[in-house]
Scaffold this motif. Structure first.
Motif, PDB file in Angstrom:
ATOM      1  N   ARG A 190       0.887  -1.289  -0.089  1.00  0.00           N
ATOM      2  CA  ARG A 190      -0.022  -0.071  -0.006  1.00  0.00           C
ATOM      3  C   ARG A 190       0.856   1.089   0.109  1.00  0.00           C
ATOM      4  O   ARG A 190       0.517   2.238  -0.698  1.00  0.00           O
ATOM      5  N   SER A 239       2.302   1.720  -3.374  1.00  0.00           N
ATOM      6  CA  SER A 239       1.574   2.249  -4.316  1.00  0.00           C
ATOM      7  C   SER A 239       0.994   3.653  -4.088  1.00  0.00           C
ATOM      8  O   SER A 239       0.855   4.179  -5.134  1.00  0.00           O
ATOM      9  N   ARG A 240       1.445   4.096  -3.005  1.00  0.00           N
ATOM     10  CA  ARG A 240       0.952   5.592  -2.757  1.00  0.00           C
ATOM     11  C   ARG A 240       2.059   6.754  -3.026  1.00  0.00           C
ATOM     12  O   ARG A 240       1.747   7.933  -2.806  1.00  0.00           O
ATOM     13  N   LYS A 248       6.024   4.906  -8.784  1.00  0.00           N
ATOM     14  CA  LYS A 248       5.031   4.521  -9.820  1.00  0.00           C
ATOM     15  C   LYS A 248       5.677   4.137 -11.299  1.00  0.00           C
ATOM     16  O   LYS A 248       6.864   4.508 -11.620  1.00  0.00           O
ATOM     17  N   LYS A 268      -9.686  -3.494   2.601  1.00  0.00           N
ATOM     18  CA  LYS A 268      -9.703  -2.196   2.131  1.00  0.00           C
ATOM     19  C   LYS A 268      -8.196  -1.891   1.475  1.00  0.00           C
ATOM     20  O   LYS A 268      -8.062  -1.594   0.568  1.00  0.00           O
ATOM     21  N   GLN A 275      -6.220  -4.503  -0.113  1.00  0.00           N
ATOM     22  CA  GLN A 275      -6.251  -5.277  -1.230  1.00  0.00           C
ATOM     23  C   GLN A 275      -6.987  -4.424  -2.514  1.00  0.00           C
ATOM     24  O   GLN A 275      -6.634  -4.345  -3.504  1.00  0.00           O
ATOM     25  N   ASP A 276      -8.221  -3.940  -2.174  1.00  0.00           N
ATOM     26  CA  ASP A 276      -8.742  -3.027  -2.974  1.00  0.00           C
ATOM     27  C   ASP A 276      -8.149  -2.018  -3.362  1.00  0.00           C
ATOM     28  O   ASP A 276      -7.988  -1.457  -4.742  1.00  0.00           O
ATOM     29  N   GLU A 277      -7.408  -1.197  -2.437  1.00  0.00           N
ATOM     30  CA  GLU A 277      -6.560  -0.016  -2.935  1.00  0.00           C
ATOM     31  C   GLU A 277      -5.594  -0.352  -3.643  1.00  0.00           C
ATOM     32  O   GLU A 277      -4.908   0.509  -5.014  1.00  0.00           O
ATOM     33  N   GLU A 304      -4.849  -2.978  -5.697  1.00  0.00           N
ATOM     34  CA  GLU A 304      -5.377  -3.433  -6.889  1.00  0.00           C
ATOM     35  C   GLU A 304      -5.752  -2.101  -7.883  1.00  0.00           C
ATOM     36  O   GLU A 304      -5.284  -2.397  -9.107  1.00  0.00           O
ATOM     37  N   LYS A 305      -6.313  -1.054  -7.263  1.00  0.00           N
ATOM     38  CA  LYS A 305      -6.722   0.014  -8.066  1.00  0.00           C
ATOM     39  C   LYS A 305      -5.545   0.934  -8.780  1.00  0.00           C
ATOM     40  O   LYS A 305      -5.500   1.647  -9.566  1.00  0.00           O
ATOM     41  N   SER A 306      -4.242   0.801  -8.097  1.00  0.00           N
ATOM     42  CA  SER A 306      -3.286   1.411  -8.564  1.00  0.00           C
ATOM     43  C   SER A 306      -2.432   0.990  -9.766  1.00  0.00           C
ATOM     44  O   SER A 306      -1.803   1.850 -10.434  1.00  0.00           O
ATOM     45  N   GLY A 307      -2.800  -0.261 -10.102  1.00  0.00           N
ATOM     46  CA  GLY A 307      -2.312  -0.665 -11.412  1.00  0.00           C
ATOM     47  C   GLY A 307      -1.154  -1.558 -11.711  1.00  0.00           C
ATOM     48  O   GLY A 307      -0.823  -1.913 -12.664  1.00  0.00           O
TER      49      GLY A 307
END
Length: 378
Positions: free
Chosen positions: A22, A25-26, A31, A99, A101-103, A105-108
């Motif tokens: 996480r 990814s942030r 990136k 929470k 895992q969802d976040e 996965e959305k990062s790509g």
């Protein structure tokens, strides 16, 4: 057949692996870097994590319940713990996993892979899985080296427990105050206590916990929990809504010595569990921040993750409990009666000075600690 090449591979999708993913990814620094998270099972676990912190925190949206007061109960003391400015917070692992895992996965940039890794080859930089192998520039590995169980030089005891999430017919709990330790239901010659997280007057998670060199059968926890309800809470009218169990190694084994330029051990496998308490949630947050700082500064990711001063303190404490497990109630009674909750939390968070450390140590002073000091120091 070789798998795709990743910039990072995170082995283990638990507390540490997901939190590391996480944070990566942030951060724009990472990136575009392809990262894999590999675990044998991404199912949502049934367990809870608790931690203390001052004021608002980054996990507050996931907190199920928090408390500003607590209790410590032993044969010699009944202490009301006023925690302010700290709060004691509880998170359900399933909420955390969903929470994060969802976040992620959305990062790509991340791929979740179900496989079981059994070996990392540091020469070819491949992780060998049951299904296939995975190559990367760096591996973050949460697998626990089982050799800690055979080490003669280091001390290991286990925090092992069973908890019932219950609902009672009558009001039994004080929802604004949790119970850190209650020693009134005793197990012979062992450090064992009841731990209570109350949600309402009729709902709570009640756990029976050991800090001991041995493990025990499931029926033992059930019997201890039944005794607590019948002898302390004076009731047989309750329904068990769910259960959780766990075994956490409390050890001074240097898992972090396995860190290299190519591999960083994380989580329990990296020695991130506080050896003297079994707490890991906030330690994980701090050490992941340090990993990211190290990477950005061109250092090895696993550099200086463990505070050696506090690891020595923990080693002495563990040795005392391992050699004198029946004295745990007396040791923890001294700990909570002679120190404020705020000083205890700062000490366990490894934020105290040497003079503050000395004050804590003197509060626990006994011949057992002197013997363990010389046994672990030389």
């Amino acid at each position: 057949m070789l798998g795709p090449r990743y910039f990072y591979v995170i082995i283990g999708g638990g507390l540490a692996g997901l939190q590391l993913a996480r944070q990566l990814s942030r951060d724009v620094f990472f990136k575009g870097k392809k990262i894999a998270i590999i675990d044998s099972d991404f199912a949502m676990p049934v367990k809870t994590w608790c931690f203390w912190e001052e004021g608002k925190g980054k996990w507050d949206e996931l907190v199920t319940k928090s408390w500003k007061e607590g209790q410590f109960i032993s044969s010699e003391a009944n202490i009301n713990l006023k925690l302010s400015p700290y709060s004691y917070k509880m998170i359900k692992a399933a909420d955390y996993h969903q929470k994060l895992q969802d976040e992620i996965e959305k990062s790509g940039d991340f791929e979740f892979i179900t496989d079981e890794i059994h070996k990392i080859d540091p020469v070819t930089m491949k992780a060998m899985g049951r299904k296939k192998s995975y190559s990367a520039t760096h591996f973050f590995d949460s697998r626990v080296d089982p050799s800690y169980l055979e080490s003669k030089k280091h001390t290991t005891i286990f925090q092992h427990f069973k908890g019932w999430e219950v609902e009672t017919e009558e009001p039994m709990f004080t929802p604004d105050s949790f119970t850190m330790m209650d020693y009134r239901i005793k197990y012979p010659d062992a450090t064992a206590f009841t731990y209570i997280l109350p949600f309402t007057e009729k709902k709570a998670l009640v756990e029976y916990t050991f800090f001991s060199p041995f493990l025990t059968e499931d029926k033992v926890y059930d019997e201890m929990l039944r005794q607590y309800f019948e002898k302390i809470l004076k009731t047989k009218d309750y329904k068990i809504k769910s259960t959780e169990t766990g075994v956490i190694p409390m050890t001074d084994f240097p898992f972090d010595k396995a860190n290299t330029k190519q591999i960083t051990k994380i989580g329990t496998g990296g020695g991130w569990v506080k050896p003297s308490t079994g707490y890991s949630f906030k330690n994980t947050e701090k050490r992941i921040a340090k990993i990211i700082e190290n990477i950005k500064n061109g250092k090895k990711p696993g550099e200086n993750l463990i505070n050696n001063k506090f690891r020595r303190y923990d080693a002495i404490f563990l040795d005392v409990l391992a050699q004198n497990n029946q004295k745990g109630e007396d040791i923890f009674t001294k700990f909570y009666t002679k120190n404020s909750p705020q000083d205890i939390f700062r000490y366990l968070d490894e934020e105290t000075s040497v003079s503050e450390d000395l004050k804590i140590m003197l509060s626990l002073y006994s011949l057992d600690f002197i013997v363990s000091f010389f046994r672990k120091a030389f």
